[in-house]
Design an enzyme around this catalytic site. Structure first.
Site, mmCIF file in Angstrom:
data_model
loop_
_atom_site.group_PDB
_atom_site.id
_atom_site.type_symbol
_atom_site.label_atom_id
_atom_site.label_comp_id
_atom_site.label_asym_id
_atom_site.label_seq_id
_atom_site.Cartn_x
_atom_site.Cartn_y
_atom_site.Cartn_z
ATOM 1 N N ARG A 118 3.848 14.815 -12.486
ATOM 2 C CA ARG A 118 5.212 14.316 -12.701
ATOM 3 C C ARG A 118 5.710 14.716 -14.080
ATOM 4 N NH1 ARG A 118 4.756 8.859 -13.499
ATOM 5 N NH2 ARG A 118 2.510 9.002 -13.238
ATOM 6 N N GLY B 247 -0.521 14.929 2.477
ATOM 7 C CA GLY B 247 -1.446 13.819 2.721
ATOM 8 C C GLY B 247 -0.852 12.487 2.301
ATOM 9 N N THR B 248 0.304 12.535 1.630
ATOM 10 C CA THR B 248 0.958 11.308 1.148
ATOM 11 C C THR B 248 1.223 10.360 2.307
ATOM 12 O OG1 THR B 248 2.087 12.702 -0.460
ATOM 13 C CG2 THR B 248 2.942 10.456 -0.185
ATOM 14 N N THR B 249 0.958 9.060 2.084
ATOM 15 C CA THR B 249 1.253 8.068 3.119
ATOM 16 C C THR B 249 2.421 7.188 2.648
ATOM 17 O OG1 THR B 249 -0.352 6.496 2.220
ATOM 18 C CG2 THR B 249 -1.127 8.026 3.929
ATOM 19 N N HIS C 264 -8.946 -0.958 1.651
ATOM 20 C CA HIS C 264 -8.874 0.123 0.667
ATOM 21 C C HIS C 264 -9.029 -0.458 -0.742
ATOM 22 C CE1 HIS C 264 -7.166 2.502 3.982
ATOM 23 N NE2 HIS C 264 -7.502 3.569 3.271
ATOM 24 N N HIS C 265 -9.216 0.441 -1.705
ATOM 25 C CA HIS C 265 -9.347 0.095 -3.124
ATOM 26 C C HIS C 265 -8.121 -0.657 -3.651
ATOM 27 C CE1 HIS C 265 -6.538 3.404 -4.008
ATOM 28 N NE2 HIS C 265 -7.137 3.991 -2.977
ATOM 29 N N LYS D 213 -4.330 0.934 -4.107
ATOM 30 C CA LYS D 213 -3.496 1.495 -3.031
ATOM 31 C C LYS D 213 -2.147 0.777 -3.003
ATOM 32 C CE LYS D 213 -3.467 2.906 1.783
ATOM 33 N NZ LYS D 213 -2.881 4.202 1.443
ATOM 34 N N THR E 2 -3.307 5.558 7.870
ATOM 35 C CA THR E 2 -4.324 5.790 8.910
ATOM 36 C C THR E 2 -4.313 4.657 9.926
ATOM 37 O OG1 THR E 2 -5.671 6.955 7.311
ATOM 38 C CG2 THR E 2 -6.785 6.177 9.308
HETATM 39 P P1 NAD Z 1 -2.945 8.470 -7.219
HETATM 40 O O1 NAD Z 1 -1.935 7.483 -7.682
HETATM 41 O O2 NAD Z 1 -4.307 8.461 -7.837
HETATM 42 O O3 NAD Z 1 -2.377 9.964 -7.380
HETATM 43 C C1 NAD Z 1 -1.058 10.332 -7.112
HETATM 44 C C2 NAD Z 1 -0.711 11.416 -8.107
HETATM 45 O O4 NAD Z 1 0.543 11.985 -7.752
HETATM 46 C C3 NAD Z 1 -0.580 10.868 -9.525
HETATM 47 O O5 NAD Z 1 -1.318 11.701 -10.425
HETATM 48 C C4 NAD Z 1 0.916 10.930 -9.784
HETATM 49 O O6 NAD Z 1 1.236 11.148 -11.158
HETATM 50 C C5 NAD Z 1 1.292 12.135 -8.934
HETATM 51 N N1 NAD Z 1 2.715 12.178 -8.590
HETATM 52 C C6 NAD Z 1 3.498 11.167 -8.140
HETATM 53 N N2 NAD Z 1 4.744 11.606 -7.932
HETATM 54 C C7 NAD Z 1 4.734 12.931 -8.243
HETATM 55 C C8 NAD Z 1 5.717 13.943 -8.261
HETATM 56 N N3 NAD Z 1 6.976 13.680 -7.897
HETATM 57 N N4 NAD Z 1 5.358 15.204 -8.639
HETATM 58 C C9 NAD Z 1 4.082 15.484 -9.006
HETATM 59 N N5 NAD Z 1 3.119 14.551 -9.042
HETATM 60 C C10 NAD Z 1 3.440 13.293 -8.660
HETATM 61 O O7 NAD Z 1 -3.052 8.270 -5.646
HETATM 62 P P2 NAD Z 1 -4.157 8.821 -4.636
HETATM 63 O O8 NAD Z 1 -5.175 7.775 -4.358
HETATM 64 O O9 NAD Z 1 -4.614 10.179 -5.050
HETATM 65 O O10 NAD Z 1 -3.284 8.935 -3.309
HETATM 66 C C11 NAD Z 1 -2.118 9.741 -3.254
HETATM 67 C C12 NAD Z 1 -1.523 9.660 -1.865
HETATM 68 O O11 NAD Z 1 -2.433 10.242 -0.918
HETATM 69 C C13 NAD Z 1 -1.274 8.231 -1.356
HETATM 70 O O12 NAD Z 1 -0.088 8.221 -0.582
HETATM 71 C C14 NAD Z 1 -2.495 7.944 -0.502
HETATM 72 O O13 NAD Z 1 -2.269 6.958 0.462
HETATM 73 C C15 NAD Z 1 -2.688 9.302 0.127
HETATM 74 N N6 NAD Z 1 -4.027 9.576 0.672
HETATM 75 C C16 NAD Z 1 -4.072 10.284 1.829
HETATM 76 C C17 NAD Z 1 -5.280 10.660 2.375
HETATM 77 C C18 NAD Z 1 -5.282 11.534 3.607
HETATM 78 O O14 NAD Z 1 -6.373 11.951 4.077
HETATM 79 N N7 NAD Z 1 -4.100 11.892 4.136
HETATM 80 C C19 NAD Z 1 -6.484 10.294 1.745
HETATM 81 C C20 NAD Z 1 -6.416 9.566 0.555
HETATM 82 C C21 NAD Z 1 -5.172 9.220 0.011
#
Ligand code: NAD
Length: 260
Positions: free
Chosen positions: A34, A92-94, A149-150, A153, A160
């Site tokens: 970001r 992968g974002t949820t 979850h942790h 979240k 999921t």
């Molecule tokens: P996190 O908060 O640790 O990481 C998110 C990252 O994205 C942060 O570093 C944040 O600064 C960055 N970010 C946010 N907005 C941004 C933007 N506009 N531009 C660039 N970077 C940006 O979270 P996490 O645990 O890594 O999870 C992230 C997402 O992935 C969540 O939505 C989570 O639910 C999802 N997730 C999906 C799966 C899957 O298999 N699909 C698995 C795990 C987590």
């Protein structure tokens, strides 16, 4: 093939960077955080000379595929930039709203997009098992979906859990949003027949546990998946990026990737 990571310093972002750097035949094109993040300008990984950037638009221009595990506000922007650059995108974002998902679908007319709430192979299989069990058991068995979850979240129920609910609803040939109960509190009354219930637990460092319960009269079937390491999601997402790069524009799921 060049793969970029948006959100490269997040929990999943760091796993994705390492997964790309250790996959043969793949080059890390860059990592973005970001604007304003304290990570911008720092090294992406001890294995790479690249620095964290805040220019996501440029990342799409220089990559064959970009992997995005960030936040819905970022993901909808990234989908539009992927479409402009005709770059494959793995989301992968949820927690995306119906409007956000419509933007993904629109962007997918210009570029291949894989969108999945869970990139583990185990959950892809669980989803198929849940659909089958729901079809066989019918609505005399109550379906409850429990997830943990942790503590960090930010969305609930998990993406999921909702996708497992959709699989169960598909097995019963109903629409999930007509029958779901996403939380309960107070004088709820008896459980309506056909309801699909969700329960959310949060705490500690749990990577992701999901149990789908089919509760009948005199017996209970429980199908459980436990992720113990985020590596499974990162490996699945990189596999999806390699696959997406070879596809025509369209919106795909992990099932398409696994089935190929
Ligand atoms: P996190 O908060 O640790 O990481 C998110 C990252 O994205 C942060 O570093 C944040 O600064 C960055 N970010 C946010 N907005 C941004 C933007 N506009 N531009 C660039 N970077 C940006 O979270 P996490 O645990 O890594 O999870 C992230 C997402 O992935 C969540 O939505 C989570 O639910 C999802 N997730 C999906 C799966 C899957 O298999 N699909 C698995 C795990 C987590």
């Amino acid at each position: 093939m060049k793969i970029g990571i948006v959100g490269c310093c997040g929990r999943m972002g760091q796993m994705l960077v390492e997964a790309v750097l250790t996959t043969s035949g793949v080059e890390l094109s860059g990592g973005v955080e970001r604007p304003g993040s304290s990570f911008v300008g720092q090294s992406i990984s001890s294995r790479s000379a690249l620095l964290v950037s805040d220019d996501a638009k440029n990342l799409f221009a220089i990559s064959d595929a970009v992997i995005d595990f960030t936040h819905p506000t970022g993901t909808v922007l990234h989908a539009q930039w992927a479409a402009q650059a005709k770059c494959a995108l793995v989301v992968g974002t949820t927690g995306l709203s119906a409007d956000d998902e419509a933007i993904l679908a629109q962007s997918a007319q210009q570029c291949p997009i894989v969108y999945a709430a869970n990139y583990s192979i185990g959950v892809a299989l669980l989803s198929a098992l849940v659909e089958r069990a729901a079809a066989v058991l019918g609505d005399s068995y109550d379906i409850e979906i429990v997830e943990m979850h942790h503590r960090n979240k930010v969305d609930a129920p998990s993406g999921t859990a909702l996708s497992l609910g959709r699989a169960a609803a598909q097995g019963r040939k109903v629409e999930l949003d007509q029958v779901w109960c996403k939380s309960r509190d107070g004088q709820t009354g008896a459980r309506p027949k056909g309801e699909i219930g969700f329960a959310t637990l949060r705490g500690g460092d749990v990577v992701g546990d999901h149990t789908v319960i089919f509760a009948g009269a005199g017996e209970r079937l429980e199908l459980t998946h436990k992720a113990t390491n985020r590596n499974v999601f990162a490996a699945g997402a990189v596999q999806a990026a390699l696959w997406a790069h070879r596809q025509k524009p369209g919106l795909y799921s992990i099932v398409d990737v696994v089935a190929d």
